[in-house]
Design a protein around this motif. Sequence first.
Motif, PDB file in Angstrom:
ATOM      1  N   LEU A 255       0.831  -1.200   0.000  1.00 42.85           N
ATOM      2  CA  LEU A 255       0.000   0.000   0.000  1.00 42.85           C
ATOM      3  C   LEU A 255       0.866   1.250   0.000  1.00 42.85           C
ATOM      4  CD1 LEU A 255      -2.754  -0.946   2.597  1.00 42.85           C
ATOM      5  CD2 LEU A 255      -2.925  -0.930   0.116  1.00 42.85           C
TER       6      LEU A 255
ATOM      7  N   LYS B 146      -3.034   5.312   1.457  1.00 41.35           N
ATOM      8  CA  LYS B 146      -3.880   4.163   1.794  1.00 41.35           C
ATOM      9  C   LYS B 146      -3.439   3.515   3.099  1.00 41.35           C
ATOM     10  CE  LYS B 146      -5.721   3.186  -2.672  1.00 41.35           C
ATOM     11  NZ  LYS B 146      -6.525   2.221  -3.360  1.00 41.35           N
TER      12      LYS B 146
ATOM     13  N   ALA C 105      -4.823   5.701   5.856  1.00 42.47           N
ATOM     14  CA  ALA C 105      -6.264   5.495   6.031  1.00 42.47           C
ATOM     15  C   ALA C 105      -6.539   4.187   6.769  1.00 42.47           C
ATOM     16  CB  ALA C 105      -6.961   5.496   4.667  1.00 42.47           C
TER      17      ALA C 105
END
Length: 51
Positions: A27, A31, A34
């Motif tokens: 990732l 991302k 998050a």
Amino acid sequence: MTAPTSPTRYQLRIDRVKKIVMEDTKLGDAKALALAVRMVHELDTVPEPVR
């Protein structure tokens, strides 16, 4: 001029989880951040006796 503030304990936890996510997955930064925020939030909702 304001003095720089140190990161909060919450931010340090987010950064730690984000680092682990980025080490173990492919990732990107946004991302991983998050996902880290979501994971820390979920862990915070677990009642204390269960932890």
